[in-house]
Design a protein around this motif. Sequence first.
Motif, PDB file in Angstrom:
ATOM      1  N   ASP A 171      41.484 -47.767 -42.761  1.00 35.81           N
ATOM      2  CA  ASP A 171      41.735 -48.520 -41.515  1.00 35.81           C
ATOM      3  C   ASP A 171      43.173 -48.326 -41.050  1.00 35.81           C
ATOM      4  OD1 ASP A 171      39.156 -49.365 -41.585  1.00 35.81           O
ATOM      5  OD2 ASP A 171      39.595 -51.406 -42.300  1.00 35.81           O
ATOM      6  N   ALA A 172      44.094 -48.318 -42.001  1.00 36.63           N
ATOM      7  CA  ALA A 172      45.515 -48.180 -41.646  1.00 36.63           C
ATOM      8  C   ALA A 172      45.786 -46.811 -41.024  1.00 36.63           C
ATOM      9  CB  ALA A 172      46.376 -48.387 -42.896  1.00 36.63           C
ATOM     10  N   GLN A 173      45.185 -45.786 -41.577  1.00 32.38           N
ATOM     11  CA  GLN A 173      45.361 -44.436 -41.005  1.00 32.38           C
ATOM     12  C   GLN A 173      44.768 -44.365 -39.601  1.00 32.38           C
ATOM     13  OE1 GLN A 173      43.372 -42.224 -44.139  1.00 32.38           O
ATOM     14  NE2 GLN A 173      45.298 -41.318 -44.841  1.00 32.38           N
ATOM     15  N   ARG A 174      43.578 -44.960 -39.463  1.00 29.23           N
ATOM     16  CA  ARG A 174      42.908 -44.969 -38.146  1.00 29.23           C
ATOM     17  C   ARG A 174      43.759 -45.688 -37.108  1.00 29.23           C
ATOM     18  NH1 ARG A 174      37.614 -43.547 -37.141  1.00 29.23           N
ATOM     19  NH2 ARG A 174      36.348 -43.404 -39.010  1.00 29.23           N
ATOM     20  N   GLU A 175      44.343 -46.813 -37.517  1.00 26.78           N
ATOM     21  CA  GLU A 175      45.144 -47.606 -36.561  1.00 26.78           C
ATOM     22  C   GLU A 175      46.346 -46.784 -36.071  1.00 26.78           C
ATOM     23  OE1 GLU A 175      45.980 -51.871 -37.282  1.00 26.78           O
ATOM     24  OE2 GLU A 175      48.075 -51.290 -36.951  1.00 26.78           O
ATOM     25  N   ILE A 176      46.988 -46.098 -36.997  1.00 24.25           N
ATOM     26  CA  ILE A 176      48.141 -45.267 -36.598  1.00 24.25           C
ATOM     27  C   ILE A 176      47.670 -44.150 -35.663  1.00 24.25           C
ATOM     28  CG2 ILE A 176      49.769 -43.541 -37.495  1.00 24.25           C
ATOM     29  CD1 ILE A 176      50.455 -45.489 -39.713  1.00 24.25           C
ATOM     30  N   TYR A 177      46.557 -43.522 -36.001  1.00 24.00           N
ATOM     31  CA  TYR A 177      46.059 -42.429 -35.161  1.00 24.00           C
ATOM     32  C   TYR A 177      45.767 -42.935 -33.745  1.00 24.00           C
ATOM     33  CZ  TYR A 177      43.897 -38.265 -33.462  1.00 24.00           C
ATOM     34  OH  TYR A 177      43.647 -37.151 -32.695  1.00 24.00           O
ATOM     35  N   GLU A 178      45.042 -44.043 -33.661  1.00 30.93           N
ATOM     36  CA  GLU A 178      44.655 -44.560 -32.342  1.00 30.93           C
ATOM     37  C   GLU A 178      45.871 -44.997 -31.534  1.00 30.93           C
ATOM     38  OE1 GLU A 178      41.875 -44.260 -30.679  1.00 30.93           O
ATOM     39  OE2 GLU A 178      41.240 -43.138 -32.435  1.00 30.93           O
ATOM     40  N   THR A 179      46.871 -45.523 -32.205  1.00 30.25           N
ATOM     41  CA  THR A 179      48.095 -45.925 -31.495  1.00 30.25           C
ATOM     42  C   THR A 179      48.777 -44.706 -30.888  1.00 30.25           C
ATOM     43  OG1 THR A 179      48.358 -47.764 -33.039  1.00 30.25           O
ATOM     44  CG2 THR A 179      50.286 -47.165 -31.733  1.00 30.25           C
ATOM     45  N   VAL A 180      48.887 -43.640 -31.664  1.00 27.79           N
ATOM     46  CA  VAL A 180      49.537 -42.419 -31.142  1.00 27.79           C
ATOM     47  C   VAL A 180      48.709 -41.843 -29.998  1.00 27.79           C
ATOM     48  CG1 VAL A 180      50.275 -40.059 -31.698  1.00 27.79           C
ATOM     49  CG2 VAL A 180      50.690 -41.909 -33.334  1.00 27.79           C
ATOM     50  N   ARG A 181      47.387 -41.863 -30.169  1.00 23.83           N
ATOM     51  CA  ARG A 181      46.525 -41.299 -29.113  1.00 23.83           C
ATOM     52  C   ARG A 181      46.697 -42.075 -27.800  1.00 23.83           C
ATOM     53  NH1 ARG A 181      41.480 -41.352 -27.003  1.00 23.83           N
ATOM     54  NH2 ARG A 181      40.847 -43.225 -28.115  1.00 23.83           N
ATOM     55  N   GLN A 182      46.732 -43.402 -27.920  1.00 20.47           N
ATOM     56  CA  GLN A 182      46.909 -44.211 -26.696  1.00 20.47           C
ATOM     57  C   GLN A 182      48.291 -43.996 -26.086  1.00 20.47           C
ATOM     58  OE1 GLN A 182      45.888 -48.250 -27.815  1.00 20.47           O
ATOM     59  NE2 GLN A 182      43.863 -47.556 -28.471  1.00 20.47           N
ATOM     60  N   ALA A 183      49.295 -43.866 -26.943  1.00 17.35           N
ATOM     61  CA  ALA A 183      50.674 -43.651 -26.444  1.00 17.35           C
ATOM     62  C   ALA A 183      50.736 -42.316 -25.698  1.00 17.35           C
ATOM     63  CB  ALA A 183      51.652 -43.646 -27.617  1.00 17.35           C
ATOM     64  N   GLU A 184      50.128 -41.308 -26.286  1.00 17.07           N
ATOM     65  CA  GLU A 184      50.162 -39.980 -25.680  1.00 17.07           C
ATOM     66  C   GLU A 184      49.451 -39.998 -24.330  1.00 17.07           C
ATOM     67  OE1 GLU A 184      49.433 -35.590 -25.279  1.00 17.07           O
ATOM     68  OE2 GLU A 184      47.919 -37.139 -25.282  1.00 17.07           O
ATOM     69  N   GLN A 185      48.288 -40.660 -24.306  1.00 16.51           N
ATOM     70  CA  GLN A 185      47.497 -40.709 -23.071  1.00 16.51           C
ATOM     71  C   GLN A 185      48.224 -41.504 -21.986  1.00 16.51           C
ATOM     72  OE1 GLN A 185      44.682 -38.785 -23.085  1.00 16.51           O
ATOM     73  NE2 GLN A 185      44.945 -39.020 -20.879  1.00 16.51           N
ATOM     74  N   ALA A 186      48.904 -42.567 -22.403  1.00 12.78           N
ATOM     75  CA  ALA A 186      49.650 -43.382 -21.422  1.00 12.78           C
ATOM     76  C   ALA A 186      50.696 -42.529 -20.718  1.00 12.78           C
ATOM     77  CB  ALA A 186      50.311 -44.567 -22.132  1.00 12.78           C
ATOM     78  N   ALA A 187      51.373 -41.670 -21.458  1.00 15.89           N
ATOM     79  CA  ALA A 187      52.392 -40.812 -20.840  1.00 15.89           C
ATOM     80  C   ALA A 187      51.739 -39.737 -19.984  1.00 15.89           C
ATOM     81  CB  ALA A 187      53.264 -40.178 -21.931  1.00 15.89           C
ATOM     82  N   VAL A 188      50.680 -39.114 -20.483  1.00 10.13           N
ATOM     83  CA  VAL A 188      49.999 -38.061 -19.705  1.00 10.13           C
ATOM     84  C   VAL A 188      49.520 -38.646 -18.370  1.00 10.13           C
ATOM     85  CG1 VAL A 188      47.954 -36.558 -19.620  1.00 10.13           C
ATOM     86  CG2 VAL A 188      49.290 -36.702 -21.732  1.00 10.13           C
ATOM     87  N   ASP A 189      48.946 -39.861 -18.423  1.00 13.49           N
ATOM     88  CA  ASP A 189      48.382 -40.474 -17.206  1.00 13.49           C
ATOM     89  C   ASP A 189      49.442 -40.784 -16.152  1.00 13.49           C
ATOM     90  OD1 ASP A 189      45.904 -40.301 -18.331  1.00 13.49           O
ATOM     91  OD2 ASP A 189      45.784 -42.410 -18.944  1.00 13.49           O
ATOM     92  N   LEU A 190      50.694 -40.853 -16.591  1.00  7.72           N
ATOM     93  CA  LEU A 190      51.780 -41.214 -15.673  1.00  7.72           C
ATOM     94  C   LEU A 190      52.395 -40.005 -14.966  1.00  7.72           C
ATOM     95  CD1 LEU A 190      52.976 -44.028 -15.181  1.00  7.72           C
ATOM     96  CD2 LEU A 190      54.736 -43.507 -16.881  1.00  7.72           C
ATOM     97  N   VAL A 191      52.060 -38.811 -15.436  1.00  8.47           N
ATOM     98  CA  VAL A 191      52.748 -37.617 -14.915  1.00  8.47           C
ATOM     99  C   VAL A 191      52.330 -37.320 -13.474  1.00  8.47           C
ATOM    100  CG1 VAL A 191      53.063 -35.117 -15.210  1.00  8.47           C
ATOM    101  CG2 VAL A 191      52.929 -36.595 -17.231  1.00  8.47           C
ATOM    102  N   ARG A 192      53.307 -37.280 -12.595  1.00  6.89           N
ATOM    103  CA  ARG A 192      53.102 -36.831 -11.210  1.00  6.89           C
ATOM    104  C   ARG A 192      54.479 -36.671 -10.567  1.00  6.89           C
ATOM    105  NH1 ARG A 192      51.727 -42.118 -11.411  1.00  6.89           N
ATOM    106  NH2 ARG A 192      53.070 -43.525 -10.210  1.00  6.89           N
TER     107      ARG A 192
END
Length: 366
Positions: A245-266
């Motif tokens: 669970d701990a590994q999954r939580e870290i993975y999902e946090t990074v994935r959301q962080a990465e997507q948040a930045a990608v979604d902001l690019v313009r």
Amino acid sequence: MGKIESVQQFLRNQDVDAAFVTTPDNIFYLSGFSSNPHERLLGLMIFKEAEPFIICPLMEVPDVKATGWPFEVIGHADTEDAWDVVLKAIRNRGYMPKSFAIEKSHLTVERLERVDQLFPGATFTRLDEQLNRMRVIKDAEELTNLRIAAELADYAVEVGCKEIAEGKTELEILMAIEFEMKKKGVQKMSFDTMVLSGPKTASPHGTPGDRKIQKGDFILFDLGVIYNGYCSDITRTVAFGEPTDAQREIYETVRQAEQAAVDLVRPGVKALELDKAARDVISTAGYGDYFTHRLGHGLGISVHEYPSITGTNDMILTEGMVFTIEPGIYHPDITGVRIEDDVVVTADGVEVLTKFPKELRIIDPA
Ligand code: GLY
Ligand code: MN
Ligand code: MN
């Protein structure tokens, strides 16, 4: 306006007599000639008014000519003083420059002293930012090269995933990736390929070695290839066996962080806003102290170039900029995870060049 003309325009605006370019990546950008001269002198001299020339090791003169470089190319033999050759070539143009634009972040003190000796009283200004600004916006041909480089990087990660097996070492997996890339015609990787496993994923700049893959490891690939002189740079982290669970939580946090930045690019968004968007996600989840580097960096002929995507860079994103988005969490007791994409700022948003899926890939050890 051509690239050489742009530098000449800069020289006229700054009232500087000549630009002396010695960074191989800048020489490639301006002339199309790519070489690693090691300790030998490779330079491109651009004058405010006169024709430019390339000075290179004698043995490389035919290679410069083969690129279609339309101006003079002057070779220096290993037995000659290259600087005497430079001086003669300048004198042949009938005047002595009194001011030079140079790459202050690259020209060594030894070389600067030599130029100073040959041109007594000459003054020096920075050329670095001008070239960085020219390179930061990619044209259609550059984007095509970057797209293909990214596609090859996606494939390299796929190869790496297929190679994962219990007991295999990081270096064995790395070797298989690079072997396959060579078969695809890739001459050079963008940087030393990284395959890190288990606790080693918690080191952002770790070194692959003889650690053997075990069940429960996360495995981090960070790699890129050079295609027609242009770099890709991708990171994916995968699980070997069912993650905790701990590994999954870290993975999902990074994935959301990465997507948040990608979604902001313009266009119009500041570089620092991207860093903040990703960092906020990671900090809110409680892992802020484990994200210890900037969000990303520009990508092109060099694997690290303008723009730097940091929390302090207020540079405004513009169509044609290409950079990485690569947040990470490096937890020494749980796992390290980084996800890295290469993105282009388009007229109204973003194009993501790296397409390897970002949902957590779980590789079955059975
Ligand atoms: N591996 C270099 C980088 O991702 O910046
Ligand atoms: Mn990378
Ligand atoms: Mn990177």
